[in-house]
Design an enzyme around this catalytic site. Structure first.
Site, PDB file in Angstrom:
ATOM      1  N   GLY A 125     -12.270   1.196   1.371  1.00 47.31           N
ATOM      2  CA  GLY A 125     -10.839   0.743   0.761  1.00 47.31           C
ATOM      3  C   GLY A 125      -9.996   0.974   1.731  1.00 47.31           C
ATOM      4  O   GLY A 125      -8.952   1.438   1.762  1.00 47.31           O
ATOM      5  N   ALA A 126      -9.075  -0.335   2.389  1.00 39.70           N
ATOM      6  CA  ALA A 126      -7.977  -0.257   2.731  1.00 39.70           C
ATOM      7  C   ALA A 126      -7.447  -1.377   2.268  1.00 39.70           C
ATOM      8  O   ALA A 126      -6.854  -2.120   2.842  1.00 39.70           O
ATOM      9  CB  ALA A 126      -8.770  -1.273   4.559  1.00 39.70           C
ATOM     10  N   GLY A 127      -6.868  -1.184   0.700  1.00 33.76           N
ATOM     11  CA  GLY A 127      -6.141  -2.173   0.609  1.00 33.76           C
ATOM     12  C   GLY A 127      -4.943  -0.970   0.386  1.00 33.76           C
ATOM     13  O   GLY A 127      -4.632  -0.282   1.430  1.00 33.76           O
ATOM     14  N   SER A 171     -10.497   4.785  -2.256  1.00 34.71           N
ATOM     15  CA  SER A 171      -9.305   3.662  -2.859  1.00 34.71           C
ATOM     16  C   SER A 171      -9.734   2.629  -2.900  1.00 34.71           C
ATOM     17  O   SER A 171      -9.183   1.683  -2.415  1.00 34.71           O
ATOM     18  CB  SER A 171      -8.358   3.944  -2.042  1.00 34.71           C
ATOM     19  OG  SER A 171      -8.134   3.593  -0.744  1.00 34.71           O
ATOM     20  N   ARG A 227      -8.265   0.227  -9.004  1.00 34.04           N
ATOM     21  CA  ARG A 227      -7.985   0.413  -9.884  1.00 34.04           C
ATOM     22  C   ARG A 227      -8.177  -0.162 -11.582  1.00 34.04           C
ATOM     23  O   ARG A 227      -7.986  -1.372 -11.214  1.00 34.04           O
ATOM     24  CB  ARG A 227      -5.924   0.950 -10.755  1.00 34.04           C
ATOM     25  CG  ARG A 227      -5.976   1.428  -9.328  1.00 34.04           C
ATOM     26  CD  ARG A 227      -4.628   2.528  -9.663  1.00 34.04           C
ATOM     27  NE  ARG A 227      -4.135   2.910 -10.534  1.00 34.04           N
ATOM     28  CZ  ARG A 227      -4.721   4.378 -11.160  1.00 34.04           C
ATOM     29  NH1 ARG A 227      -5.074   4.930 -10.234  1.00 34.04           N
ATOM     30  NH2 ARG A 227      -4.184   5.044 -12.070  1.00 34.04           N
ATOM     31  N   ASP A 275      -0.090  -1.465 -16.023  1.00 34.88           N
ATOM     32  CA  ASP A 275      -1.173  -2.063 -15.651  1.00 34.88           C
ATOM     33  C   ASP A 275      -2.494  -2.239 -16.465  1.00 34.88           C
ATOM     34  O   ASP A 275      -3.301  -3.226 -16.130  1.00 34.88           O
ATOM     35  CB  ASP A 275      -1.463  -0.382 -14.650  1.00 34.88           C
ATOM     36  CG  ASP A 275      -0.575  -0.627 -13.432  1.00 34.88           C
ATOM     37  OD1 ASP A 275      -0.132  -1.214 -13.743  1.00 34.88           O
ATOM     38  OD2 ASP A 275      -1.216   0.408 -12.971  1.00 34.88           O
ATOM     39  N   HIS A 318      26.549  -6.638  10.906  1.00 31.62           N
ATOM     40  CA  HIS A 318      26.023  -6.890  12.105  1.00 31.62           C
ATOM     41  C   HIS A 318      26.907  -5.546  13.234  1.00 31.62           C
ATOM     42  O   HIS A 318      27.231  -5.126  12.399  1.00 31.62           O
ATOM     43  CB  HIS A 318      27.120  -8.006  13.527  1.00 31.62           C
ATOM     44  CG  HIS A 318      26.082  -7.428  14.887  1.00 31.62           C
ATOM     45  ND1 HIS A 318      25.056  -7.613  15.543  1.00 31.62           N
ATOM     46  CD2 HIS A 318      26.726  -6.630  16.035  1.00 31.62           C
ATOM     47  CE1 HIS A 318      25.059  -7.094  16.905  1.00 31.62           C
ATOM     48  NE2 HIS A 318      26.240  -7.112  17.531  1.00 31.62           N
TER      49      HIS A 318
END
Ligand code: FAD
Ligand code: NAI
Length: 478
Positions: free
Chosen positions: A193-195, A282, A285, A325, A457
Site C-alpha cells: 500500500g503506497a498510501g 497499510s 482503515r 473516522d 521576505h
C-alpha cells in the site's frame, strides 16, 4: 444505580475528546468513555485515540528523528558541518516517541479536569432508550456501569484494514501499531500500500537504512494528489531510494520467524516474488463500531460500515450524533475535531459547521506534500475552466538557504471569477504553508487577493505568493 449526564461521548480520540471539551465549555454536564485500546502499563485508558497513541503524533516524532539522521549523514557535510558517520539508537528513538505520546495523552486528562469532563474507563455499548413524561434518555453500558444521557456522540474511530489470510502479529507483519515500534532497523522492509502510511513509515525506515519496497495495487502512484505533485513525488522518492512498484496484485504471502515472502503479479502480468525481513500492511482503515451494539437500537450504518450521518453529523436516531473516522469523509484528525466542535455547538443551539471542501491533507514525507481543494485532474473531469500558477521552490532564496530546492507550489483558480479552487504544494514545510490556501479558500478569496497580500521576505511563503501572481501570468521572481 445509573450515572446521569447531559452528553455522553463514546471514544476519547480527537473527535471524541474535542467534542467533550467543547460541549463542557458550552455548559453541558459531559462524560467521555474510553475503552482500553491504548491502556498505559497500569491499565488506565490513554486518551487521544489513534492520533495520539498510534497515529499522527508518534509517526511525526519518528519522521523527525529519521529526517535529522538522514540530514546528518548527507546534507550536514555540504554545509561544512562534519559529524562523521551517524548511527541510530532505535530504542532511544522509540523511547523519545513514547515520552511524547505519554505527555500528550496525559495532557488530555488534564484538559478534561480543567473543563469538568468526567472520564469513564470502559467500553461503551448501546442498551436502549428510556422514554417517560419527564425525560427521554439513551442508556449506555460503560463496563459495569449504566450511564444515561440525553445526547450521545459516537466517536469510535477506525482500525487498520488487514489483508485476508495475512495475520498481523506486529512483529514480522505489522499494521500502523507495529510499524511505529520496530525494535531494530530491518535490512529489507516490504510495505503493501503506497498510501499515506506506506509513504510516511516507508520513509522513516528507509532513512534509517532499510531497503524499502512498496507494492501498490493501483496503476497510478498517489492518484489522490494533483497529477503534477504525484509525478514530482515519484521522481524525488525514487532518487531517495524508495522503491515503489504500482499496478501489482498480491498473491501468496508466506510468513516465518525470519521474515516474509510475497508472491505478486506485476503490471505486465509476470509472476514476481519479494522477500523481506518485515512487512508493513497499510492498505487503508475501516470504521470501528465493534461492540457498540448499534443494531440493538437500530443505529444505521452504510454499506461500508460507517455510521450514516447527515451534513451536521446527526445519525438516524434522535439525540445520537457520530463524528470522525467512524463516519464518511477523510480519515484525518483535524476533520474529526472540526466535526466534534460542530456537533457540540449545534447541540447548544449555535450554528456550528464543518466545511469538507477546505479540509487540508498533508503527507509528511520529505519533501512534504500538502493540498486543499480540487486537483487539476478533478477540474478537467468536471469541465471547470481554470487557470494554473506554478512556481518552483528552486526560485526561492529561503528554500535554497535551507538546502530545500525540491518541489513547487501550484495554485488553481477559476478562469472566469479568479476564485481559488485548489492549492497543491510539494516542498519543505508544505504542512505549514497550506494553511494560507485553506484560509484563502475558506473566505472565498481570489488568486488576486493573495497576490496583493504582503509576504515576509525571505520566506517559503513567497512561493505561495508567486504562485498566486503566476495565475495572472505575472510572477516577479520566475
Ligand atoms: P480514533 O482516534 O480512532 O479514536 C477512537 C477512540 O475510541 C479510540 O481511543 C478507541 O479506543 C475508542 N473506542 C472505540 N470504540 C469504543 C467504545 N465502544 N467505547 C469506548 N471507547 C471506544 N491524521 C491526521 O490528520 N494527520 C496525521 O498526520 C495523521 N497521521 C496518522 C498516522 C497513522 C499511522 C495513522 C494510523 C493515522 C493517522 N492519522 C492522521 C489519522 C488520525 O489518526 C485519525 O483520523 C483520527 O485519530 C480519528 O479520530 P477519531 O476520534 O475519529 O478516532
Ligand atoms: P491509504 O488509503 O492512504 O492508502 C492505502 C493504499 O493501499 C492505497 O494506495 C491503495 O490503493 C493501496 N491498496 C489497497 N489494497 C491493496 C492491496 N490489496 N494491495 C496493494 N495495495 C493496496 O491508507 P493508509 O496508508 O493505510 O492510511 C489510512 C488512513 O490514515 C489514510 O487514508 C489517512 O486518512 C490516515 N493517515 C493520515 C496521515 C496524514 O494525514 N499524514 C498519515 C497516515 C495515515
Amino acid at each position: 444505580m445509573s450515572k446521569q449526564f447531559d452528553v455522553l461521548v463514546i471514544g476519547g480520540g480527537p473527535g471524541g475528546y474535542i467534542a467533550a471539551i467543547r460541549a463542557a465549555q458550552l455548559g453541558f454536564n459531559v462524560a467521555c468513555c474510553e475503552s482500553n485500546a491504548y491502556a498505559d502499563p497500569k491499565g488506565e485508558p490513554r486518551l487521544g485515540g489513534t492520533c495520539l497513541n498510534v497515529g499522527c503524533i508518534p509517526s511525526k516524532a519518528l519522521l523527525h528523528t529519521s529526517h535529522l539522521f538522514e540530514e546528518s549523514g548527507h546534507s550536514f557535510a555540504e554545509q561544512g558541518i562534519c559529524v562523521g558517520t551517524p548511527t541510530i539508537d532505535v530504542a532511544r528513538m522509540i523511547g523519545r516517541k513514547e515520552g511524547i505520546v505519554k505527555q500528550l495523552t496525559s495532557g488530555i486528562k488534564g484538559l478534561f479536569k480543567k473543563n469538568k469532563v468526567t472520564l469513564l474507563n470502559g467500553h461503551g455499548a448501546f442498551v436502549g432508550r428510556k422514554e417517560s413524561a419527564e425525560s427521554e434518555v439513551w442508556q449506555i453500558r460503560v463496563g459495569d456501569v449504566l450511564v444515561e444521557a440525553r445526547q450521545i456522540i459516537v466517536a469510535t474511530g477506525s482500525k487498520a484494514r488487514h489483508l485476508p489470510g495475512v495475520p498481523v502479529d506486529n512483529e514480522i507483519v505489522c499494521d500502523n501499531i507495529g510499524a511505529l515500534d520496530l525494535n531494530a532497523v530491518p535490512k529489507r522492509l516490504a510495505v503493501i500500500g503506497a498510501g499515506v502510511i506506506g509513504l510516511e513509515m516507508g520513509s522513516v525506515w528507509r532513512r534509517l537504512g532499510s531497503e524499502v519496497t512498496i507494492l501498490e495495487a493501483l496503476p497510478e502512484f498517489l492518484s489522490v494528489t494533483d497529477i503534477d505533485v504525484a509525478k514530482e513525488a515519484a521522481k524525488v522518492f525514487a532518487k531517495q531510494g524508495l522503491k515503489i512498484i504500482t499496478g501489482i496484485e498480491i498473491g501468496d504471502v508466506k510468513i516465518s520467524q525470519k521474515g516474509v515472502s510475497i508472491d505478486y503479479t506485476g503490471r505486465d502480468g509476470s509472476e514476481q516474488k519479494l522477500d523481506a525481513d518485515r512487512l508493513i500492511v497499510s492498505i487503508g482503515r475501516i470504521p470501528n463500531t465493534d461492540g457498540l451494539d448499534a443494531d440493538k437500537v437500530g443505529l444505521k450504518l452504510t454499506e461500508r460500515g460507517q455510521i450514516e450521518v447527515d451534513a451536521q453529523c446527526r445519525t438516524n436516531l434522535p439525540g445520537v450524533w457520530a463524528v470522525g473516522d467512524v463516519v464518511a469523509g477523510p480519515m484525518l484528525a483535524h476533520k474529526a475535531m472540526e466535526e466534534g466542535v460542530m456537533v457540540a455547538e449545534i447541540m447548544a443551539g449555535q450554528s456550528g459547521h464543518c466545511n469538507h471542501e477546505t479540509i487540508p491533507w498533508v503527507i509528511y514525507t520529505s519533501p512534504e506534500i500538502a493540498w486543499v481543494g480540487k486537483t487539476e485532474q478533478q477540474l478537467k473531469a468536471e469541465g471547470v475552466a481554470y487557470k494554473a500558477g506554478r512556481i518552483p521552490f528552486a526560485a526561492n532564496g529561503r528554500a535554497l538557504g535551507m538546502g530545500e530546492p525540491n518541489g513547487f507550489v501550484k495554485m488553481l483558480a477559476c478562469a472566469t471569477t479568479d476564485r481559488i479552487l485548489g492549492v497543491h504544494i510539494i516542498g519543505a514545510n508544505a504542512s505549514e504553508l497550506i494553511s494560507e490556501g485553506v484560509v484563502a479558500m475558506e473566505f472565498g478569496a481570489a488568486a488576486e487577493d493573495l497576490a496583493r497580500i504582503c509576504h515576509a521576505h525571505p520566506t517559503l511563503s513567497e512561493v505561495v505568493h508567486e504562485a498566486a501572481l503566476a495565475c495572472d501570468k505575472r510572477p516577479l521572481h520566475f
